[in-house]
Design a protein around this motif. Structure first.
Motif, mmCIF file in Angstrom:
data_model
loop_
_atom_site.group_PDB
_atom_site.id
_atom_site.type_symbol
_atom_site.label_atom_id
_atom_site.label_comp_id
_atom_site.label_asym_id
_atom_site.label_seq_id
_atom_site.Cartn_x
_atom_site.Cartn_y
_atom_site.Cartn_z
ATOM 1 N N ILE A 104 -8.216 14.112 15.815
ATOM 2 C CA ILE A 104 -8.395 14.125 14.512
ATOM 3 C C ILE A 104 -6.848 14.180 13.999
ATOM 4 N N SER A 105 -5.832 14.880 14.396
ATOM 5 C CA SER A 105 -4.595 14.918 13.959
ATOM 6 C C SER A 105 -4.005 13.489 13.980
ATOM 7 N N LEU A 106 -4.269 12.546 15.193
ATOM 8 C CA LEU A 106 -3.591 11.352 15.182
ATOM 9 C C LEU A 106 -4.340 10.607 14.018
ATOM 10 N N LEU A 107 -5.699 10.618 14.014
ATOM 11 C CA LEU A 107 -6.220 9.656 12.857
ATOM 12 C C LEU A 107 -5.975 10.137 11.519
ATOM 13 N N GLU A 108 -5.711 11.202 11.152
ATOM 14 C CA GLU A 108 -5.249 11.767 9.899
ATOM 15 C C GLU A 108 -3.603 11.108 9.636
ATOM 16 N N GLN A 109 -2.852 11.238 10.673
ATOM 17 C CA GLN A 109 -1.606 10.477 10.604
ATOM 18 C C GLN A 109 -1.590 9.045 10.173
ATOM 19 N N GLY A 110 -2.667 8.337 10.900
ATOM 20 C CA GLY A 110 -3.153 6.924 10.791
ATOM 21 C C GLY A 110 -3.427 6.751 9.544
ATOM 22 N N LEU A 111 -4.391 7.368 9.018
ATOM 23 C CA LEU A 111 -4.926 7.272 7.498
ATOM 24 C C LEU A 111 -3.798 7.307 6.718
ATOM 25 N N SER A 112 -3.026 8.218 6.932
ATOM 26 C CA SER A 112 -1.842 8.614 5.725
ATOM 27 C C SER A 112 -0.825 7.251 5.872
ATOM 28 N N ASP A 113 -0.582 6.688 7.167
ATOM 29 C CA ASP A 113 0.000 5.620 7.127
ATOM 30 C C ASP A 113 -0.585 4.163 6.461
ATOM 31 N N THR A 114 -2.017 4.114 6.864
ATOM 32 C CA THR A 114 -2.437 2.956 6.042
ATOM 33 C C THR A 114 -2.740 3.383 4.515
ATOM 34 N N ARG A 115 -2.704 4.231 3.999
ATOM 35 C CA ARG A 115 -2.684 4.518 2.575
ATOM 36 C C ARG A 115 -1.303 4.192 2.103
ATOM 37 N N ASP A 116 -0.077 4.533 2.828
ATOM 38 C CA ASP A 116 1.232 4.155 2.227
ATOM 39 C C ASP A 116 1.302 2.801 2.472
ATOM 40 N N SER A 117 0.657 1.817 3.357
ATOM 41 C CA SER A 117 0.677 0.576 3.342
ATOM 42 C C SER A 117 -0.261 -0.101 2.377
ATOM 43 N N LEU A 118 -1.132 0.245 1.865
ATOM 44 C CA LEU A 118 -1.890 -0.132 0.883
ATOM 45 C C LEU A 118 -1.062 0.016 -0.489
ATOM 46 N N GLN A 119 -0.482 1.363 -0.576
ATOM 47 C CA GLN A 119 0.316 1.160 -1.994
ATOM 48 C C GLN A 119 1.247 0.351 -1.751
ATOM 49 N N HIS A 120 2.008 0.116 -0.794
ATOM 50 C CA HIS A 120 3.357 -0.715 -0.641
ATOM 51 C C HIS A 120 2.745 -1.959 -0.826
ATOM 52 N N ASN A 121 1.577 -2.255 -0.575
ATOM 53 C CA ASN A 121 0.886 -3.765 -0.847
ATOM 54 C C ASN A 121 0.262 -4.040 -2.459
ATOM 55 N N THR A 122 -0.008 -2.694 -2.903
ATOM 56 C CA THR A 122 -0.331 -2.948 -4.370
ATOM 57 C C THR A 122 0.847 -2.842 -5.317
ATOM 58 N N ASN A 123 1.750 -2.378 -4.831
ATOM 59 C CA ASN A 123 3.180 -2.212 -5.570
ATOM 60 C C ASN A 123 3.601 -3.829 -5.463
ATOM 61 N N TYR A 124 3.731 -4.289 -4.192
ATOM 62 C CA TYR A 124 4.189 -5.829 -4.153
ATOM 63 C C TYR A 124 3.313 -6.800 -4.823
ATOM 64 N N ARG A 125 2.311 -6.698 -4.801
ATOM 65 C CA ARG A 125 1.169 -7.544 -5.557
ATOM 66 C C ARG A 125 1.353 -7.306 -7.099
ATOM 67 N N GLU A 126 1.455 -6.323 -7.544
ATOM 68 C CA GLU A 126 1.790 -5.938 -8.983
ATOM 69 C C GLU A 126 3.100 -6.508 -9.303
ATOM 70 N N ASN A 127 4.033 -6.705 -8.523
ATOM 71 C CA ASN A 127 5.437 -7.188 -8.784
ATOM 72 C C ASN A 127 5.171 -8.574 -8.893
ATOM 73 N N ILE A 128 4.484 -9.375 -7.998
ATOM 74 C CA ILE A 128 4.434 -10.772 -8.188
ATOM 75 C C ILE A 128 3.389 -11.181 -9.103
ATOM 76 N N GLN A 129 2.467 -10.435 -9.484
ATOM 77 C CA GLN A 129 1.652 -10.847 -10.655
ATOM 78 C C GLN A 129 2.470 -10.604 -12.184
ATOM 79 N N ARG A 130 3.538 -9.620 -12.078
ATOM 80 C CA ARG A 130 4.202 -9.726 -13.227
ATOM 81 C C ARG A 130 5.275 -11.052 -13.319
ATOM 82 N N LYS A 131 5.775 -11.385 -12.245
ATOM 83 C CA LYS A 131 6.383 -12.524 -12.112
ATOM 84 C C LYS A 131 5.543 -13.684 -12.714
ATOM 85 N N LEU A 132 4.200 -13.915 -12.261
ATOM 86 C CA LEU A 132 3.413 -14.822 -12.547
ATOM 87 C C LEU A 132 3.180 -14.993 -14.291
ATOM 88 N N ASP A 133 3.086 -13.699 -14.569
ATOM 89 C CA ASP A 133 2.901 -13.375 -16.154
ATOM 90 C C ASP A 133 3.879 -14.146 -16.927
#
Length: 654
Positions: A448-477
């Motif tokens: 459970i401890s390892l999986l919770e850490q994995g979930l935290s890392d995945t959520r961080d990666s998703l947030q990084h992905n979202t930030n990157y996509r929003e940055n590109i979309q602003r450039k496309l705008d």
């Protein structure tokens, strides 16, 4: 609203044969009295079985259905299995739900659940429904995910304490169930649909950008990020599913450990005694080796007085010889030519003093020489040997050593008896399985401890992905008015709608919490006897804490206080839920004193339009129930004993 009208049992638990309990159609409270082991919990489980095809044992775990059939019928008539029929109304429509658990064809003596088959059917206004319609209707009438707010006992009420514990495994599940009964999934499902629409719009947007030479690179990056996001989302869902399963496994293992806690304690004690036994035996062996050496000289205790006398004589002779040898050495030194000072004190020595030393030596045997030195060495060897023998001839020390050995023998005997007694108490227990349960629990905690850490890392990666996509979309705008402008506007609209629903859900969720807090506080004030308690305060997980009249929280609550808070929460949820139904509660007063019991009884009609209470008479005496409920008490039933495995449902008319 859901209302139960009758429960029909056929060989369910202690209810031998066909028996029925009917419930009044008027709003109010029905009380079913029964002593311990008479079948109160079986009635609650019969209703649960009718709806969901399962029953719960201790620790909220599924219990074996094979063990539910009436024992006397199986033993005397070879009749196995059982049926439950539940009559009810929902929004004015009559329903009849029947569920059976019977041996499979060809099996005369079933041994476990696999030897049975379960079947059920639902009638609506007398018309049988098909399997798909039955499933849909039952999920609409009473979804299993929220059944805890209608069918519960004192043990389940204790789980609501987990809503105040951030790291609790059960807390998030209860919070989710609370939001489900409050109707929040209608909004969250809409938000999820908008999220899917936004993702589709973004995908079209990125494909359109790829078709434009000016924005192709941005479009390629956006497509790559969307593909990465899809992988991350799938990974997040997988991890959340695995974590949910691990938490269920942890809960089951915890219950298994609690169930066998006494046995585990006995095993631990026995293991500790066995370790002590090994250590005691090692110490005893060392002590016996030591006393063996001591016993080799034990004979000396018999002649210790003679040895002491000889030792005193030898020491006197040692002193004489030492004196003679010293004086001889001094005289010989003074006899040297030109020697006029004493070699010891460096003082001048006169002729008369030198003569006095010589005369003293003659008087005591003359000058000492080699023979005296040999005698002195021999005497010293004898003194050393006799001193050791005298020291070894200490009977008190020897007695203490023997006492220590005897005490160790007694300790070993005592521990052997304790181990034998503990072994007899845990006879028949699968020790390997018990230890394996512990090992599995520790492994599950680590996973459970390892999986919770994995979930935290995945959520961080998703947030990084979202930030990157929003940055590109602003450039496309910046390329407004291009060939993909329509897709861009669709993407923006979908994102705005998703954001609006997300924010709206949070606003609605906060409103729900405030309504639940207000209603729970009103119920709490009716239930509590403490004048200094002002009410309840809700947290983000719908956990309720008691507030003092000075505005501060009450950090430590008694078991009775937790019970009152849980009842207040259940009542508040009933007030605010789109789905209304009966409250069926088993032994709700076990943790309450007389005053709080009376207040809870008086408040029950306000908790739900139909309340069914399962109690034993000492917990809630009939006289007190009638006084507290008055006209709201609509029926009383009693569980009468016919035998240890046979209970009869009897309507009380006294």
């Amino acid at each position: 609203m859901l209302r139960l009208t009758a429960l029909h049992l056929d060989n369910f638990g202690p209810y031998k044969g066909r028996q029925t309990v009917t419930f009044p159609s008027e709003d109010g409270v029905t009380i079913i009295y029964g002593e311990n082991m008479r079948g109160k919990t079986s009635l609650l489980n019969a209703i649960r079985f009718a709806f969901f095809g399962r029953i719960l044992g201790r620790g909220r775990r599924d219990a074996a259905l094979h063990l539910v059939g009436n024992w006397e019928e199986a033993k005397d008539r070879n009749v196995y299995g059982f049926d439950v029929r539940l009559d009810m109304t929902y929004d004015g429509i009559k329903y009849r739900l029947t569920r059976s658990f019977r041996p499979r064809p060809g099996i005369k003596t079933p041994e476990d659940d696999a030897d049975y088959e379960q079947s059920h059917f639902l009638e609506r206004d007398g018309i049988p429904l098909g399997p798909h319609q039955t499933k849909t209707e039952l999920e609409r009438i009473l979804p299993e995910q929220i059944s805890r707010f209608f069918l519960f006992d004192g043990e389940l009420l204790q789980e609501y304490e987990d809503l105040l514990v951030a790291e609790s495994d059960m807390g998030p599940k209860i919070s989710e169930a609370i939001e489900r009964i409050l109707g929040l999934p209608l909004l969250t499902n809409s938000r999820d649909s908008l999220s899917a629409a936004r993702e589709r719009a973004e995908a079209r947007y990125s494909r359109a950008a790829q078709g434009d030479q000016k924005t192709r690179e941005f479009g390629n990056q956006l497509t790559s990020l969307q593909e990465e996001r899809a992988v991350l989302v799938a990974d997040l869902e997988r991890q959340e599913t695995e974590l949910d399963e691990l938490r269920k496994q942890k809960t089951a293992l915890e219950e298994a450990m609690r169930k066998s806690q006494r046995l585990a304690s006995l095993l631990d004690k026995r293991d500790g005694l066995e370790r002590e036994l090994v250590e005691l035996r090692a110490k005893l062996q060392a002590k016996r080796s030591d006393i063996g050496s001591s016993m080799s000289t034990a004979w000396s205790a018999l002649i210790v007085d003679k040895m002491k006398a000889s030792l005193a004589h030898l020491r006197d002779r040692e002193t004489q010889l030492q004196t003679a040898l010293i004086r001889t050495a001094v005289l010989q030194s003074l006899s040297l030519e030109g020697q006029t000072t004493c070699p010891a004190c460096l003082q001048p020595v006169s002729d008369s003093a030198r003569q006095h030393v010589h005369d003293s030596l003659v008087q005591h045997g003359g000058l000492a020489g080699a023979a005296e030195e040999q005698e002195l060495a021999s005497i010293r060897r004898k003194i050393d040997a006799l001193s050791k023998s005298v020291d070894a001839a200490n009977p008190e020390a020897l007695r203490l050593k023997w006492q220590a050995i005897e005490q160790d023998d007694r300790d070993i005997y005592s521990r052997q008896n304790e181990i034998k007694s503990l072994t007899s108490q845990i006879e028949g227990v699968n020790e390997d399985e018990l230890r394996r349960t512990r090992s599995d629990f520790e492994l599950t905690i680590r996973q459970i401890s390892l999986l919770e850490q994995g979930l935290s890392d995945t959520r961080d990666s998703l947030q990084h992905n979202t930030n990157y996509r929003e940055n590109i979309q602003r450039k496309l705008d910046r390329f407004a008015g291009s060939s993909f402008d329509v897709e861009r506007k669709r993407s923006v609209l979908a994102a705005d709608l998703e954001k609006m629903f997300t924010e709206g859900i949070e606003v609605f969720r906060e409103q729900l919490r405030k309504r639940v807090e207000a209603d729970a506080t009103e119920h709490f004030r009716q239930l509590t006897s403490e004048a200094d308690y002002a009410g309840l305060r809700i947290n983000d997980s719908y956990g309720l804490s008691i507030v003092h009249k000075d505005g501060t929280g009450i950090p430590v609550r008694s078991a009775g206080a937790e019970h009152i808070v849980a009842l207040s929460l259940v009542a508040a949820l009933q007030n605010n839920a789109p789905l209304r139904g009966p409250i069926i509660i088993d032994s709700p007063f076990g943790r309450l004193d007389t005053i709080h019991t009376n207040k809870t009884v008086a408040a029950m009609p306000n908790m739900s339009r139909q309340v069914i209470v399962l109690v034993y008479e000492d917990e809630l005496p009939p006289v007190r129930a009638r006084e507290g409920l008055g006209k709201h008490l609509k029926a009383e039933w009693k569980l009468e004993r016919r035998s240890a495995r046979h209970t009869e449902l009897v309507l009380r008319k006294d």
